[in-house]
Design a protein around this motif. Structure first.
Motif, PDB file in Angstrom:
ATOM      1  N   LEU A 128     -46.527  30.473 -17.894  1.00 33.57           N
ATOM      2  CA  LEU A 128     -46.862  31.460 -17.341  1.00 33.57           C
ATOM      3  C   LEU A 128     -47.005  31.078 -16.008  1.00 33.57           C
ATOM      4  N   ALA A 129     -47.504  29.671 -15.657  1.00 38.03           N
ATOM      5  CA  ALA A 129     -47.916  29.098 -14.538  1.00 38.03           C
ATOM      6  C   ALA A 129     -46.668  28.204 -13.855  1.00 38.03           C
ATOM      7  N   LEU A 130     -45.983  27.786 -14.505  1.00 44.05           N
ATOM      8  CA  LEU A 130     -44.867  26.985 -14.012  1.00 44.05           C
ATOM      9  C   LEU A 130     -43.816  27.833 -13.953  1.00 44.05           C
ATOM     10  N   SER A 131     -43.054  27.712 -12.893  1.00 38.37           N
ATOM     11  CA  SER A 131     -42.033  28.750 -12.172  1.00 38.37           C
ATOM     12  C   SER A 131     -40.522  28.038 -12.390  1.00 38.37           C
ATOM     13  N   GLN A 132     -39.793  28.711 -11.659  1.00 45.95           N
ATOM     14  CA  GLN A 132     -38.192  28.394 -11.605  1.00 45.95           C
ATOM     15  C   GLN A 132     -37.568  27.069 -11.629  1.00 45.95           C
ATOM     16  N   PRO A 133     -38.378  26.222 -10.777  1.00 49.40           N
ATOM     17  CA  PRO A 133     -37.745  24.663 -10.382  1.00 49.40           C
ATOM     18  C   PRO A 133     -38.058  23.951 -11.747  1.00 49.40           C
ATOM     19  N   CYS A 134     -38.900  24.434 -12.780  1.00 49.46           N
ATOM     20  CA  CYS A 134     -39.033  23.782 -14.183  1.00 49.46           C
ATOM     21  C   CYS A 134     -37.877  24.087 -15.066  1.00 49.46           C
ATOM     22  N   ASP A 135     -36.887  25.017 -14.604  1.00 47.62           N
ATOM     23  CA  ASP A 135     -35.775  25.286 -15.544  1.00 47.62           C
ATOM     24  C   ASP A 135     -34.549  24.443 -14.898  1.00 47.62           C
ATOM     25  N   ILE A 136     -34.587  23.594 -13.945  1.00 46.22           N
ATOM     26  CA  ILE A 136     -33.675  22.871 -13.194  1.00 46.22           C
ATOM     27  C   ILE A 136     -33.409  21.556 -14.444  1.00 46.22           C
ATOM     28  N   LYS A 137     -32.380  20.993 -14.584  1.00 50.25           N
ATOM     29  CA  LYS A 137     -32.053  19.889 -15.608  1.00 50.25           C
ATOM     30  C   LYS A 137     -32.633  18.759 -14.741  1.00 50.25           C
ATOM     31  N   ALA A 138     -33.381  18.071 -15.673  1.00 50.92           N
ATOM     32  CA  ALA A 138     -33.965  16.663 -15.231  1.00 50.92           C
ATOM     33  C   ALA A 138     -32.933  15.760 -15.348  1.00 50.92           C
ATOM     34  N   THR A 139     -32.639  14.932 -14.196  1.00 49.11           N
ATOM     35  CA  THR A 139     -31.857  13.638 -14.398  1.00 49.11           C
ATOM     36  C   THR A 139     -32.552  12.577 -15.074  1.00 49.11           C
ATOM     37  N   ASN A 140     -31.890  11.587 -15.448  1.00 50.93           N
ATOM     38  CA  ASN A 140     -32.588  10.483 -16.270  1.00 50.93           C
ATOM     39  C   ASN A 140     -33.949   9.695 -15.381  1.00 50.93           C
ATOM     40  N   TYR A 141     -33.755   9.664 -14.201  1.00 54.14           N
ATOM     41  CA  TYR A 141     -34.651   9.314 -13.472  1.00 54.14           C
ATOM     42  C   TYR A 141     -36.080  10.226 -13.499  1.00 54.14           C
TER      43      TYR A 141
END
Length: 391
Positions: A197-210
């Motif tokens: 509920l607190a974490l927003s749309q940027p958390c749905d971006i694919k994370a790179t290996n780094y």
């Protein structure tokens, strides 16, 4: 946790004296390793922990550099934490005490010994002690981008001589930050609900290996696959792995009757029954509507606060605001009136259509909304439809 903070304070006093008398230059026989600790039962430890161990036999030194500390006694602690203003700090502990704390909490520790040249060791040790200086040891914590794992990743990248190449961790493929967090919350549905509920749309971006190395397990796996190129030769960063502690505390599953999906589902069922009774007996159950729409609006205000008035990068923009609309709040006084203004029916009519469309597109929104809250959103729809048909 309190006894751990006391232990850390005691270590802080001792280590400060050590750092003042010991030379910062590493010896050839010194060892530097990464310690990865398993998740614990508390929220702050749910995703595990990372630290750096420095062993220098010539000075009888065996210490741990730990970036993951904070002080509960910080003035306005909770306000600063929510707003992203809470400072974390680097501490240095004796290894034996660090190990003892994790053994007491029944959490495993795995150690990766690093294959570093003498120059890399010297640069890294010097940088660690420099970071430990009182004016340098504090930093603003960011859950995804500036934590106990990312700081270790970055200091190694910056101080190791030669080219450091981070390969695929092997633990994830095409996963977002949110997907990675979900791996640790299968048995804690209330924490899952609150975090999502607190974490927003940027958390749905694919994370790179780094980027995926923001989690300790992925930092460990990433280092297992990291290569160092120096003086024309290439070798693995990790030369050896040791299991320091093997016991792991198990998170107890949440009983089905305490699961948020059941709780919100039961609440929605009550709302459906009251709506049926309302249709038969023409009773409005105003207090129930005030509870539903009032709590929804208040939560929407919390989301707006996290969105606009905090420094957390992962809290804006938040699509949960679509169902937690703060604009319901002015309706509270209107709902009490026996003769409501004509616009109230129109308001709930269009709101019903909006919520119905939101539920329909729920799975394909740019942000993953928690499934556990869906029954409550259905309840909002039920009461909106009811109020759209009442005069």
């Amino acid at each position: 946790m309190r006894h751990l903070l006391i232990l850390l304070l005691f270590n802080l006093i001792l280590i400060t004296s050590i750092s003042q008398v010991q030379a910062q230059e590493a010896k050839d026989e010194s060892k530097i390793s990464i310690l990865t600790c398993s998740p614990g039962l508390d929220l702050y430890s749910l995703f595990g922990h990372s630290a750096i161990r420095l062993q220098d036999p010539s000075r009888n030194m065996d210490v741990v550099f730990n970036y993951g500390n904070f002080d509960f006694n910080t003035p306005n602690f909770y306000s600063k934490f929510v707003r992203g203003k809470l400072k974390y700090n680097l501490t240095v502990n004796y290894y034996k005490d660090f190990k003892k704390a994790y053994k007491r909490d029944k959490r495993w520790i795995k150690e990766q010994e690093l294959d570093l040249s003498l120059e890399s060791k010297q640069r890294l040790v010097k940088a660690l002690w420099e970071n430990y200086r009182p004016e340098n040891r504090y930093y603003y914590y960011d859950f995804l981008f500036n934590n106990c794992s990312t700081l270790i990743r970055d200091i190694l990248k910056n101080e190791i001589v030669g080219q450091v190449e981070f390969k695929d961790s092997g633990l994830a493929s095409e996963r977002s930050f949110r997907d990675l967090l979900n791996l640790y919350m299968e048995k804690t549905p209330w924490i899952y609900t609150g975090i999502h509920l607190a974490l927003s749309q940027p958390c749905d971006i694919k994370a790179t290996n780094y980027e995926e190395m923001f989690l300790p397990d992925f930092l460990k796996s990433g280092f297992d696959n990291t290569l160092v190129s120096e003086n024309g030769s290439t070798h693995k960063l990790v030369s050896k792995e040791n299991v320091i502690l093997s016991e792991m505390v198990q998170q107890k599953p949440t009983p089905w009757y305490m699961h948020p999906l059941f709780i919100f589902g039961f609440f929605a069922f009550i709302g459906l029954l009251l709506t049926i009774i309302s249709l038969k007996n023409k009773k409005r159950f105003v207090l129930f509507d005030i509870l539903v729409f009032g709590s929804t609006s208040l939560f929407g205000l919390v989301l707006l606060f996290l969105w606009f008035f905090t420094d957390h990068q992962a809290m804006r923009p938040n699509f949960n605001i679509l169902w937690a609309l703060p604009i319901h709040l002015p309706l509270i006084t209107v709902l009490f009136k026996k003769k409501r203004p004509a616009w109230v029916k129109s308001y709930f009519k269009y709101h019903s259509i909006f919520i119905l469309l939101l539920i329909a597109v729920w799975p394909i929104l740019p942000q993953s909304l928690p499934y556990t809250i869906l029954p409550f959103v259905v309840l909002i729809l039920i009461r909106s439809v009811y109020n759209a048909t009442r005069s």
